[in-house]
Design an enzyme around this catalytic site. Sequence first.
Site, mmCIF file in Angstrom:
data_model
loop_
_atom_site.group_PDB
_atom_site.id
_atom_site.type_symbol
_atom_site.label_atom_id
_atom_site.label_comp_id
_atom_site.label_asym_id
_atom_site.label_seq_id
_atom_site.Cartn_x
_atom_site.Cartn_y
_atom_site.Cartn_z
ATOM 1 N N HIS A 80 -2.278 -4.219 -1.941
ATOM 2 C CA HIS A 80 -1.179 -5.114 -2.310
ATOM 3 C C HIS A 80 -1.404 -5.686 -3.703
ATOM 4 C CE1 HIS A 80 -3.994 -8.059 -0.352
ATOM 5 N NE2 HIS A 80 -3.579 -8.866 -1.307
ATOM 6 N N GLU B 32 2.147 -9.963 -2.174
ATOM 7 C CA GLU B 32 1.642 -11.282 -1.746
ATOM 8 C C GLU B 32 2.068 -12.308 -2.781
ATOM 9 O OE1 GLU B 32 -2.636 -11.559 -1.571
ATOM 10 O OE2 GLU B 32 -2.604 -13.534 -0.694
ATOM 11 N N HIS C 104 -3.920 -11.161 -8.391
ATOM 12 C CA HIS C 104 -4.901 -10.103 -8.094
ATOM 13 C C HIS C 104 -4.222 -8.825 -7.613
ATOM 14 C CE1 HIS C 104 -4.679 -12.249 -4.113
ATOM 15 N NE2 HIS C 104 -4.760 -11.042 -3.612
HETATM 16 C C1 LIG Z 1 -7.611 -13.792 2.763
HETATM 17 C C2 LIG Z 1 -6.251 -13.638 2.276
HETATM 18 C C3 LIG Z 1 -6.171 -12.638 1.162
HETATM 19 C C4 LIG Z 1 -5.653 -13.322 -0.095
HETATM 20 O O1 LIG Z 1 -5.446 -12.637 -1.106
HETATM 21 O O2 LIG Z 1 -5.557 -14.574 -0.066
HETATM 22 C C5 LIG Z 1 -5.329 -11.426 1.507
HETATM 23 O O3 LIG Z 1 -4.769 -10.759 0.671
HETATM 24 S S1 LIG Z 1 -5.260 -11.026 3.174
HETATM 25 C C6 LIG Z 1 -4.698 -9.280 3.122
HETATM 26 C C7 LIG Z 1 -4.532 -8.731 4.513
HETATM 27 N N1 LIG Z 1 -3.350 -9.284 5.153
HETATM 28 C C8 LIG Z 1 -2.155 -8.668 5.048
HETATM 29 O O4 LIG Z 1 -2.017 -7.610 4.466
HETATM 30 C C9 LIG Z 1 -1.000 -9.380 5.731
HETATM 31 C C10 LIG Z 1 0.318 -8.676 5.484
HETATM 32 N N2 LIG Z 1 0.257 -7.292 5.936
HETATM 33 C C11 LIG Z 1 0.791 -6.928 7.155
HETATM 34 O O5 LIG Z 1 1.324 -7.712 7.899
HETATM 35 C C12 LIG Z 1 0.652 -5.460 7.488
HETATM 36 O O6 LIG Z 1 -0.346 -4.876 6.664
HETATM 37 C C13 LIG Z 1 1.986 -4.666 7.297
HETATM 38 C C14 LIG Z 1 3.033 -5.204 8.260
HETATM 39 C C15 LIG Z 1 2.477 -4.761 5.870
HETATM 40 C C16 LIG Z 1 1.711 -3.209 7.608
HETATM 41 O O7 LIG Z 1 1.021 -3.150 8.820
HETATM 42 P P1 LIG Z 1 0.809 -1.716 9.528
HETATM 43 O O8 LIG Z 1 0.293 -0.724 8.534
HETATM 44 O O9 LIG Z 1 0.000 -1.944 10.749
HETATM 45 O O10 LIG Z 1 2.295 -1.443 9.946
HETATM 46 P P2 LIG Z 1 3.093 -0.105 10.005
HETATM 47 O O11 LIG Z 1 2.161 1.038 10.233
HETATM 48 O O12 LIG Z 1 4.215 -0.332 10.945
HETATM 49 O O13 LIG Z 1 3.671 0.021 8.496
HETATM 50 C C17 LIG Z 1 5.034 -0.203 8.272
HETATM 51 C C18 LIG Z 1 5.405 0.646 7.065
HETATM 52 O O14 LIG Z 1 4.827 0.016 5.910
HETATM 53 C C19 LIG Z 1 3.956 0.937 5.267
HETATM 54 N N3 LIG Z 1 2.830 0.151 4.774
HETATM 55 C C20 LIG Z 1 1.898 -0.478 5.521
HETATM 56 N N4 LIG Z 1 1.004 -1.115 4.716
HETATM 57 C C21 LIG Z 1 1.400 -0.858 3.458
HETATM 58 C C22 LIG Z 1 0.888 -1.224 2.173
HETATM 59 N N5 LIG Z 1 -0.228 -1.985 2.059
HETATM 60 N N6 LIG Z 1 1.532 -0.801 1.062
HETATM 61 C C23 LIG Z 1 2.652 -0.024 1.190
HETATM 62 N N7 LIG Z 1 3.202 0.370 2.366
HETATM 63 C C24 LIG Z 1 2.561 -0.054 3.489
HETATM 64 C C25 LIG Z 1 3.552 1.943 6.306
HETATM 65 O O15 LIG Z 1 3.175 3.154 5.693
HETATM 66 C C26 LIG Z 1 4.825 2.043 7.107
HETATM 67 O O16 LIG Z 1 5.725 2.858 6.392
HETATM 68 P P3 LIG Z 1 6.369 4.135 7.128
HETATM 69 O O17 LIG Z 1 7.162 4.830 6.056
HETATM 70 O O18 LIG Z 1 7.182 3.542 8.259
HETATM 71 O O19 LIG Z 1 5.192 4.938 7.623
HETATM 72 CO CO LIG Z 2 -4.596 -10.792 -1.460
#
Ligand SMILES: CC[C@H](C(=O)O)C(=O)SCCNC(=O)CCNC(=O)[C@H](O)C(C)(C)COP(=O)(O)OP(=O)(O)OC[C@H]1O[C@@H](n2cnc3c(N)ncnc32)[C@H](O)[C@@H]1OP(=O)(O)O
Ligand SMILES: [Co+2]
Length: 134
Positions: free
Chosen positions: A79, A130, A7
């Site tokens: 993602h 993912e 997905h």
């Molecule tokens: C029910 C489950 C379902 C499934 O399919 O089965 C799901 O998909 S659940 C989906 C939701 N869960 C998750 O996304 C878990 C993994 N994600 C995380 O742990 C966080 O989203 C994380 C760590 C990737 C980012 O968290 P956060 O934005 O709070 O952290 P930062 O602000 O420190 O970001 C660090 C750095 O990464 C860039 N960033 C954040 N999110 C994304 C993204 N989705 N795509 C690309 N880049 C991303 C962010 O801009 C920061 O970059 P920087 O240059 O330092 O600003």
């Molecule tokens: Co997902």
Amino acid sequence: MIGRLNHVAIAVKDIAAASALYRDTMGADVSEAVPQTEHGVTTVFIHLPNTKIELLEPLGADSPIAKFLERNPDGGIHHICYEVDDILAARDRLKATGARVLGTGEPKIGAHGKPVLFLHPKDFNGTLVELEQA
Ligand SMILES: CC[C@H](C(=O)O)C(=O)SCCNC(=O)CCNC(=O)[C@H](O)C(C)(C)COP(=O)(O)OP(=O)(O)OC[C@H]1O[C@@H](n2cnc3c(N)ncnc32)[C@H](O)[C@@H]1OP(=O)(O)O
Ligand SMILES: [Co+2]
């Protein structure tokens, strides 16, 4: 190692509105909204002939997508999810290359009842990846 595209996820502020948009203007086959408490999101799946779109809305105070939506108030692609035959072997292989596996490193059960893991976006061309056990 990576297999089918399972997905593509889009984070949205209003999952009901986004679902209606896909259903009513795109004629899409849209699932009900399912709260995924363990993951801090509510999900809707849009079934396409060759893959799925996952709509995500923050759920609870510590949703992992909250900051993403602060940065992207209109929503955005959050993602991509690839299927793997053996998620633990894939994890170990990726860790050996230096890729960061998010969370504890242990798979959680995802929206399809299968184990999932996430890889840091900074290690994969700015894209949150993912992996889902096929
Ligand atoms: C029910 C489950 C379902 C499934 O399919 O089965 C799901 O998909 S659940 C989906 C939701 N869960 C998750 O996304 C878990 C993994 N994600 C995380 O742990 C966080 O989203 C994380 C760590 C990737 C980012 O968290 P956060 O934005 O709070 O952290 P930062 O602000 O420190 O970001 C660090 C750095 O990464 C860039 N960033 C954040 N999110 C994304 C993204 N989705 N795509 C690309 N880049 C991303 C962010 O801009 C920061 O970059 P920087 O240059 O330092 O600003
Ligand atoms: Co997902």
